[in-house]
Scaffold this active site. Sequence first.
Site, PDB file in Angstrom:
ATOM      1  CG  ASN A 102      -5.557   0.815   6.042  1.00  0.00           C
ATOM      2  OD1 ASN A 102      -5.953   0.834   4.883  1.00  0.00           O
ATOM      3  ND2 ASN A 102      -5.287   1.936   6.721  1.00  0.00           N
ATOM      4  CG  PHE A 156      -2.572   6.196  -2.266  1.00  0.00           C
ATOM      5  CD1 PHE A 156      -1.935   5.182  -1.567  1.00  0.00           C
ATOM      6  CD2 PHE A 156      -2.340   6.298  -3.635  1.00  0.00           C
ATOM      7  CE1 PHE A 156      -1.080   4.295  -2.216  1.00  0.00           C
ATOM      8  CE2 PHE A 156      -1.488   5.417  -4.293  1.00  0.00           C
ATOM      9  CZ  PHE A 156      -0.867   4.417  -3.585  1.00  0.00           C
ATOM     10  CE1 TYR A 210       1.597   1.451  -2.531  1.00  0.00           C
ATOM     11  CE2 TYR A 210       0.705   1.055  -4.718  1.00  0.00           C
ATOM     12  CZ  TYR A 210       0.530   1.160  -3.351  1.00  0.00           C
ATOM     13  OH  TYR A 210      -0.714   0.942  -2.801  1.00  0.00           O
TER      14      TYR A 210
END
Length: 257
Positions: A91, A194, A157
């Site tokens: 994760n 995030f 990303y």
Amino acid sequence: MTGLNGSIVCITGASAGIGAACATEFAKQGAALLLSARRKDRVDELARTLRTKHGVRVHTGRLDVRSLPEVEKFFGSLPAEWREIDILVNNAGLSRGLERLQEGKPADWEEMIDTNIKGLLYVTRTVLPGMVERNRGHVINIGSIAGHQVYPAGNVYCATKHAERALNEGMKMDLQGTAVRVTSIDPGLVETEFSVVRFHGDAERASRTYANMTPLRPEDIADLAVFCATRPPHVNILQAVIMPTAQASVHHVHRSP
Ligand code: NDP
Ligand code: 8X3
């Protein structure tokens, strides 16, 4: 449903967001939890809560997945009763910046590549041989819809999450003939830390990501992780895309006026 009671579930990046929620959901199922992140104080606090509320065993450690020696030391020095990991949730991950490639910061690129690709590889390379040897296990990789689609200024990303998707597929192929399962859970917008991390601590800008829409909660992802992990042994969910109802793609988010 196949039970998780007593199974050892290892979660990287368990100090916040999806990782912390996964720890909680797996604890509710009676799993033993091996939790790590760089902010060990937070992981320890979560561990205390889970032990008290759910009566489960929890082992914690500080781990920066970007360092191969640290990863090897962390897993190599586990007490004997924690070595036989049943489920690995890869994760730990992050985004840094939202800039056009020609304006991007190489330090941000390196952090994303080192964490989201190399970190996932280091942890998996260390844990997977034991699963193969025992012919038992499940790797759950946290991908993203950014691994299916690219959006403006998402360049690096998105590339790291495309890499995650390729590694998930490759892992499945390389594990053919073993009972080890592989899943990529690929969420759309989930409200966690995030975006604050992406915008280097700018909470006001981060909050705009989820303005006037209902994003997924980290618990929704954890719920899906538990679902994938509790299918009968002959069932392998290879990829699960999960979106907020208000989101159709990386480019289509319905925001109420
Ligand atoms: P958070 O920022 O809330 O949590 C990220 C977690 O990753 C933290 O626990 C952090 O811990 C950990 N982490 C970051 N870098 C490292 C590192 N080098 N070593 C170990 N742990 C690290 O974000 P999310 O919960 O949203 O993110 C979790 C995963 O979900 C990521 O892979 C992300 O890409 C993915 N994802 C997120 C979505 C979203 O909209 N939120 C959508 C799709 C996918 P610490 O800083 O303490 O080390
Ligand atoms: C996180 C989702 O769309 O912000 O992976 O990239 S997105």
